[in-house]
Write a protein that holds these residues in place. Structure first.
Motif, short mmCIF file in Angstrom:
data_model
loop_
_atom_site.label_atom_id
_atom_site.label_comp_id
_atom_site.label_asym_id
_atom_site.label_seq_id
_atom_site.Cartn_x
_atom_site.Cartn_y
_atom_site.Cartn_z
N CYS A 247 34.49 28.63 40.35
CA CYS A 247 33.85 29.29 41.20
C CYS A 247 32.58 29.31 40.97
N LEU A 254 36.73 29.35 45.47
CA LEU A 254 36.46 31.01 45.66
C LEU A 254 37.53 31.55 45.02
N GLU A 268 44.52 38.21 51.69
CA GLU A 268 43.54 37.53 50.79
C GLU A 268 43.43 36.03 50.78
N ARG A 271 42.19 34.65 53.75
CA ARG A 271 40.77 34.63 54.25
C ARG A 271 39.95 33.85 53.24
N LYS A 272 40.43 33.75 51.94
CA LYS A 272 39.76 32.74 51.10
C LYS A 272 39.95 31.44 51.36
N ASP A 274 40.44 30.06 54.59
CA ASP A 274 39.39 29.75 55.81
C ASP A 274 38.01 29.64 55.08
N SER A 275 37.62 30.47 54.24
CA SER A 275 36.34 30.39 53.88
C SER A 275 36.00 29.15 53.31
N LEU A 276 37.19 28.71 52.55
CA LEU A 276 37.00 27.37 51.61
C LEU A 276 36.88 26.26 52.59
N ALA A 278 35.69 26.10 55.67
CA ALA A 278 34.59 26.14 56.41
C ALA A 278 33.29 25.93 55.41
N ASP A 279 33.21 25.92 54.22
CA ASP A 279 32.24 25.96 53.51
C ASP A 279 31.74 24.22 52.99
#
Length: 316
Positions: A247, A254, A268, A271-272, A274-276, A278-279
């Motif tokens: 991280c 993440l 959780e 959510r992580k 989805d963020s991963l 899209a990053d």
């Protein structure tokens, strides 16, 4: 594959010109087996005879995923041995699995060595998982060269190797319990630790003290070895611990945050994830690390040179 039967997957098995014959033995979990297989093929690709000892259960899973694993064209041959558990036993109970393996596999390894040596291709070196101190004892008894292959993160290795110093400095007691508050700095190249970062304190079926004795045993095994092979490459300095590495150091992941009850919920995780996905920055960093790793194992790379040096030493 029959119990202890050696598959005929090394086309050069009758070539007496092979100066060395390496036998690899891994703990039967994916995080151990996969790096061992990659190492086995890297060594075999350099013209060295390689035999890989694995449990029947792990071998069956490998065959299900890769049906051509025992194909005669492969340069690595596999020997499947029992792990001492019945088909109905749950192998996700790591404590039970480890105890069973420690009881039955030393005998199986001796039998494998006898069978292989009777073929005329004498095993000259054993590369073992650091959990298998008994494999190192067998190598020493038979006067074979031996090495340990560390498959986990470098920061975890640093923590385990520093167990005696942590006790001597009064940071932990002989049961692994923390004796101080605050953070501990093992090295300028490593992020500071809290007692929560001590891997023997991670939750699980085993007690913290039991886990600590287990890791202390690994530390003693590694202290005895002449060669310690590691599953990373030189360009990754400085070394970090697992979550800090992923991280904060390499920025390719993440961290998952538990709720007020200490549980990481599926929400959780989603959510992580989805963020991963899209990053773009994480994707770019991951591709960069992949390129660095490929360069390290290519001809002239740091890992390739180290492996060539190791093989050269094993020939002496």
């Amino acid at each position: 594959m029959e119990e202890g039967k050696i598959s005929n997957s090394n086309p050069e098995s009758s070539d007496k010109k092979n100066a060395i014959h390496m036998l690899l033995v891994s703990y039967p979990l994916q995080g151990h087996v996969t790096p061992f297989i990659k190492l086995a093929y890297l060594i075999a690709g350099r013209g060295v005879m390689v035999t890989f000892v694995i449990t029947e259960f792990a071998h069956a899973r490998l065959m299900a995923a890769e049906p051509d694993l025992d194909n005669e064209r492969n340069k690595v041959r596999y020997v499947a041995v029992p792990d001492g558990l019945s088909e109905d036993d749950a192998r996700n109970d790591e404590g039970k699995l480890f105890q069973s393996i420690s009881k039955v596999m030393p005998g199986h390894l001796r039998e494998v060595l006898e069978k292989v040596n009777m073929e005329g291709n004498q095993v000259t070196c054993i590369i073992a998982d650091p959990m298998f101190g008994w494999a190192l004892e067998i190598a020493e008894t038979l006067k074979l060269k031996w090495a340990i292959f560390w498959t986990s993160a470098p920061g975890v290795l640093a923590l385990i190797l520093n167990i005696p110093k942590l006790i001597k400095d009064g940071i932990i007691d002989t049961k692994g319990s923390s004796k101080i508050d605050g953070k501990v700095q093992l090295s300028p190249d490593l992020p500071p630790l809290t007692s929560a970062d001590f891997l023997w304190n991670y939750s699980g079926k085993q007690s913290g003290e039991t886990n600590f004795q287990y890791f202390s045993g690994i530390q003693r095994n590694m202290k005895r070895c002449g060669w310690l092979l590691c599953n990373w490459f030189h360009e990754l300095n400085p070394h970090f611990y697992n979550r800090s590495c992923i991280c904060n150091g390499y920025k390719v992941g993440l961290a998952l945050s538990p709720d007020e009850y200490g549980i990481v919920t599926r929400h959780e995780i989603r959510r992580k994830l989805d963020s991963l996905v899209a990053d773009d920055g994480i994707r770019a960093n991951a591709l960069k690390l992949k390129e660095m790793a490929l360069q390290s194992i290519s001809e002239g790379g740091s890992s390739a040179r180290n492996l060539d040096n190791f093989i050269s030493q094993m020939k002496q």
